[in-house]
Motif scaffolding. Structure first.
Motif, PDB file in Angstrom:
ATOM      1  N   GLN A  40       0.529  -8.787   5.591  1.00  0.00           N
ATOM      2  CA  GLN A  40       1.831  -8.155   5.800  1.00  0.00           C
ATOM      3  C   GLN A  40       2.426  -7.661   4.483  1.00  0.00           C
ATOM      4  OE1 GLN A  40       3.728 -11.450   7.787  1.00  0.00           O
ATOM      5  NE2 GLN A  40       3.452 -10.522   9.808  1.00  0.00           N
ATOM      6  N   GLU A  41       2.294  -8.461   3.446  1.00  0.00           N
ATOM      7  CA  GLU A  41       2.822  -8.076   2.127  1.00  0.00           C
ATOM      8  C   GLU A  41       2.116  -6.824   1.599  1.00  0.00           C
ATOM      9  OE1 GLU A  41       2.862  -9.766  -2.447  1.00  0.00           O
ATOM     10  OE2 GLU A  41       2.376 -11.144  -0.826  1.00  0.00           O
ATOM     11  N   VAL A  42       0.797  -6.787   1.725  1.00  0.00           N
ATOM     12  CA  VAL A  42       0.029  -5.630   1.260  1.00  0.00           C
ATOM     13  C   VAL A  42       0.409  -4.388   2.064  1.00  0.00           C
ATOM     14  CG1 VAL A  42      -2.304  -4.651   1.142  1.00  0.00           C
ATOM     15  CG2 VAL A  42      -1.883  -6.979   0.328  1.00  0.00           C
ATOM     16  N   TYR A  43       0.540  -4.547   3.385  1.00  0.00           N
ATOM     17  CA  TYR A  43       0.950  -3.420   4.230  1.00  0.00           C
ATOM     18  C   TYR A  43       2.318  -2.897   3.799  1.00  0.00           C
ATOM     19  CZ  TYR A  43       2.922  -0.793   8.041  1.00  0.00           C
ATOM     20  OH  TYR A  43       3.548   0.176   8.757  1.00  0.00           O
ATOM     21  N   ARG A  44       3.272  -3.790   3.577  1.00  0.00           N
ATOM     22  CA  ARG A  44       4.621  -3.363   3.172  1.00  0.00           C
ATOM     23  C   ARG A  44       4.593  -2.600   1.857  1.00  0.00           C
ATOM     24  NH1 ARG A  44       6.183  -8.466   5.333  1.00  0.00           N
ATOM     25  NH2 ARG A  44       6.017  -9.411   3.290  1.00  0.00           N
ATOM     26  N   LYS A  45       3.756  -3.024   0.931  1.00  0.00           N
ATOM     27  CA  LYS A  45       3.652  -2.323  -0.356  1.00  0.00           C
ATOM     28  C   LYS A  45       3.061  -0.930  -0.168  1.00  0.00           C
ATOM     29  CE  LYS A  45       3.356  -6.405  -3.278  1.00  0.00           C
ATOM     30  NZ  LYS A  45       2.533  -7.191  -4.202  1.00  0.00           N
ATOM     31  N   PHE A  46       2.015  -0.822   0.650  1.00  0.00           N
ATOM     32  CA  PHE A  46       1.426   0.499   0.902  1.00  0.00           C
ATOM     33  C   PHE A  46       2.403   1.391   1.672  1.00  0.00           C
ATOM     34  CE2 PHE A  46      -2.987  -1.423   0.407  1.00  0.00           C
ATOM     35  CZ  PHE A  46      -3.218  -0.784  -0.796  1.00  0.00           C
ATOM     36  N   TYR A  47       3.153   0.818   2.608  1.00  0.00           N
ATOM     37  CA  TYR A  47       4.127   1.591   3.365  1.00  0.00           C
ATOM     38  C   TYR A  47       5.215   2.132   2.429  1.00  0.00           C
ATOM     39  CZ  TYR A  47       7.437   2.994   6.958  1.00  0.00           C
ATOM     40  OH  TYR A  47       8.287   3.730   7.743  1.00  0.00           O
ATOM     41  N   ALA A  48       5.718   1.274   1.558  1.00  0.00           N
ATOM     42  CA  ALA A  48       6.750   1.699   0.608  1.00  0.00           C
ATOM     43  C   ALA A  48       6.226   2.795  -0.317  1.00  0.00           C
ATOM     44  CB  ALA A  48       7.235   0.500  -0.203  1.00  0.00           C
ATOM     45  N   THR A  49       4.992   2.635  -0.771  1.00  0.00           N
ATOM     46  CA  THR A  49       4.387   3.650  -1.632  1.00  0.00           C
ATOM     47  C   THR A  49       4.258   4.979  -0.904  1.00  0.00           C
ATOM     48  OG1 THR A  49       3.154   1.945  -2.836  1.00  0.00           O
ATOM     49  CG2 THR A  49       2.358   4.210  -3.025  1.00  0.00           C
ATOM     50  N   ALA A  50       3.764   4.942   0.329  1.00  0.00           N
ATOM     51  CA  ALA A  50       3.614   6.173   1.115  1.00  0.00           C
ATOM     52  C   ALA A  50       4.974   6.817   1.379  1.00  0.00           C
ATOM     53  CB  ALA A  50       2.900   5.875   2.435  1.00  0.00           C
ATOM     54  N   LYS A  51       5.992   6.016   1.642  1.00  0.00           N
ATOM     55  CA  LYS A  51       7.338   6.528   1.906  1.00  0.00           C
ATOM     56  C   LYS A  51       7.890   7.236   0.670  1.00  0.00           C
ATOM     57  CE  LYS A  51      11.138   6.233   4.548  1.00  0.00           C
ATOM     58  NZ  LYS A  51      11.260   6.977   5.763  1.00  0.00           N
ATOM     59  N   ILE A  52       7.695   6.651  -0.492  1.00  0.00           N
ATOM     60  CA  ILE A  52       8.169   7.260  -1.739  1.00  0.00           C
ATOM     61  C   ILE A  52       7.430   8.562  -2.007  1.00  0.00           C
ATOM     62  CG2 ILE A  52       8.212   6.987  -4.252  1.00  0.00           C
ATOM     63  CD1 ILE A  52       8.730   3.956  -3.693  1.00  0.00           C
ATOM     64  N   VAL A  53       6.119   8.526  -1.887  1.00  0.00           N
ATOM     65  CA  VAL A  53       5.305   9.712  -2.180  1.00  0.00           C
ATOM     66  C   VAL A  53       5.595  10.833  -1.183  1.00  0.00           C
ATOM     67  CG1 VAL A  53       2.928  10.579  -2.288  1.00  0.00           C
ATOM     68  CG2 VAL A  53       3.515   8.408  -3.358  1.00  0.00           C
ATOM     69  N   ALA A  54       5.927  10.492   0.045  1.00  0.00           N
ATOM     70  CA  ALA A  54       6.231  11.511   1.049  1.00  0.00           C
ATOM     71  C   ALA A  54       7.447  12.344   0.663  1.00  0.00           C
ATOM     72  CB  ALA A  54       6.458  10.862   2.406  1.00  0.00           C
ATOM     73  N   GLY A  55       8.315  11.794  -0.144  1.00  0.00           N
ATOM     74  CA  GLY A  55       9.518  12.504  -0.562  1.00  0.00           C
ATOM     75  C   GLY A  55       9.346  13.307  -1.837  1.00  0.00           C
ATOM     76  N   ILE A  56       8.148  13.302  -2.404  1.00  0.00           N
ATOM     77  CA  ILE A  56       7.888  14.024  -3.652  1.00  0.00           C
ATOM     78  C   ILE A  56       7.081  15.279  -3.342  1.00  0.00           C
ATOM     79  CG2 ILE A  56       6.784  13.891  -5.913  1.00  0.00           C
ATOM     80  CD1 ILE A  56       7.190  10.845  -5.794  1.00  0.00           C
ATOM     81  N   PRO A  57       7.542  16.434  -3.820  1.00  0.00           N
ATOM     82  CA  PRO A  57       6.766  17.666  -3.579  1.00  0.00           C
ATOM     83  C   PRO A  57       5.351  17.563  -4.143  1.00  0.00           C
ATOM     84  CG  PRO A  57       8.915  18.178  -4.508  1.00  0.00           C
ATOM     85  CD  PRO A  57       8.748  16.696  -4.575  1.00  0.00           C
ATOM     86  N   TYR A  58       4.394  18.151  -3.434  1.00  0.00           N
ATOM     87  CA  TYR A  58       2.993  18.093  -3.864  1.00  0.00           C
ATOM     88  C   TYR A  58       2.823  18.616  -5.272  1.00  0.00           C
ATOM     89  CZ  TYR A  58      -1.984  18.970  -4.148  1.00  0.00           C
ATOM     90  OH  TYR A  58      -3.294  18.993  -4.567  1.00  0.00           O
ATOM     91  N   SER A  59       3.542  19.677  -5.629  1.00  0.00           N
ATOM     92  CA  SER A  59       3.399  20.270  -6.963  1.00  0.00           C
ATOM     93  C   SER A  59       3.762  19.269  -8.058  1.00  0.00           C
ATOM     94  CB  SER A  59       4.262  21.524  -7.099  1.00  0.00           C
ATOM     95  OG  SER A  59       5.628  21.211  -6.875  1.00  0.00           O
ATOM     96  N   ASP A  60       4.648  18.326  -7.757  1.00  0.00           N
ATOM     97  CA  ASP A  60       5.015  17.313  -8.739  1.00  0.00           C
ATOM     98  C   ASP A  60       3.988  16.183  -8.824  1.00  0.00           C
ATOM     99  OD1 ASP A  60       7.287  18.775  -9.185  1.00  0.00           O
ATOM    100  OD2 ASP A  60       8.623  17.404  -8.117  1.00  0.00           O
ATOM    101  N   LEU A  61       3.097  16.090  -7.836  1.00  0.00           N
ATOM    102  CA  LEU A  61       2.092  15.028  -7.826  1.00  0.00           C
ATOM    103  C   LEU A  61       0.794  15.446  -8.524  1.00  0.00           C
ATOM    104  CD1 LEU A  61       2.491  13.777  -4.161  1.00  0.00           C
ATOM    105  CD2 LEU A  61       3.286  12.640  -6.236  1.00  0.00           C
ATOM    106  N   LYS A  62       0.630  16.745  -8.779  1.00  0.00           N
ATOM    107  CA  LYS A  62      -0.573  17.217  -9.446  1.00  0.00           C
ATOM    108  C   LYS A  62      -0.625  16.703 -10.873  1.00  0.00           C
ATOM    109  CE  LYS A  62      -0.549  21.678  -7.194  1.00  0.00           C
ATOM    110  NZ  LYS A  62      -0.636  23.103  -7.461  1.00  0.00           N
ATOM    111  N   ASP A  63      -1.818  16.751 -11.465  1.00  0.00           N
ATOM    112  CA  ASP A  63      -1.977  16.328 -12.858  1.00  0.00           C
ATOM    113  C   ASP A  63      -1.035  17.127 -13.738  1.00  0.00           C
ATOM    114  OD1 ASP A  63      -5.569  15.949 -12.570  1.00  0.00           O
ATOM    115  OD2 ASP A  63      -3.949  14.560 -12.125  1.00  0.00           O
ATOM    116  N   SER A  64      -0.384  16.436 -14.626  1.00  0.00           N
ATOM    117  CA  SER A  64       0.558  17.110 -15.528  1.00  0.00           C
ATOM    118  C   SER A  64      -0.131  17.588 -16.776  1.00  0.00           C
ATOM    119  CB  SER A  64       1.675  16.155 -15.913  1.00  0.00           C
ATOM    120  OG  SER A  64       2.337  15.700 -14.765  1.00  0.00           O
TER     121      SER A  64
END
Length: 64
Positions: A40-64
Motif C-alpha cells: 500500500q505504501e509503495v502504491y501511494r508513492k507511485f500514485y502521488a508521483t504519477a499525479k504530480i507528473v500528470a500536472g507537468i507539461p511534457y515539454s518540461d519533462l524532456k531532458d534539459s
C-alpha cells in the motif's frame, strides 16, 4: 450501404490509477514482500508521483 464498416482504433486511455498499479506491479516483480502495508505504501508513492507528473507539461519533462 457498404458491406464493411471501417472503424479507426481509439488509443488506450490511461488514468493515474492505471499508472500507479502498473508501476507497483513492476516494482514487486523484483521484490519479495508479503506485507500489505508495504505494498500500500509503495502504491501511494507511485500514485502521488504519477499525479504530480500528470500536472507537468511534457515539454518540461524532456531532458534539459
Amino acid at each position: 450501404m457498404e458491406e464493411e464498416i471501417k472503424v479507426n482504433p481509439t488509443p488506450i486511455q490511461r488514468n493515474i490509477n492505471d499508472v500507479a498499479m502498473e508501476l507497483t506491479q513492476l516494482y514487486y516483480r523484483s521484490q519479495n514482500s508479503n506485507s500489505i502495508e508495504k505494498i500500500q505504501e509503495v502504491y501511494r508513492k507511485f500514485y502521488a508521483t504519477a499525479k504530480i507528473v500528470a500536472g507537468i507539461p511534457y515539454s518540461d519533462l524532456k531532458d534539459s
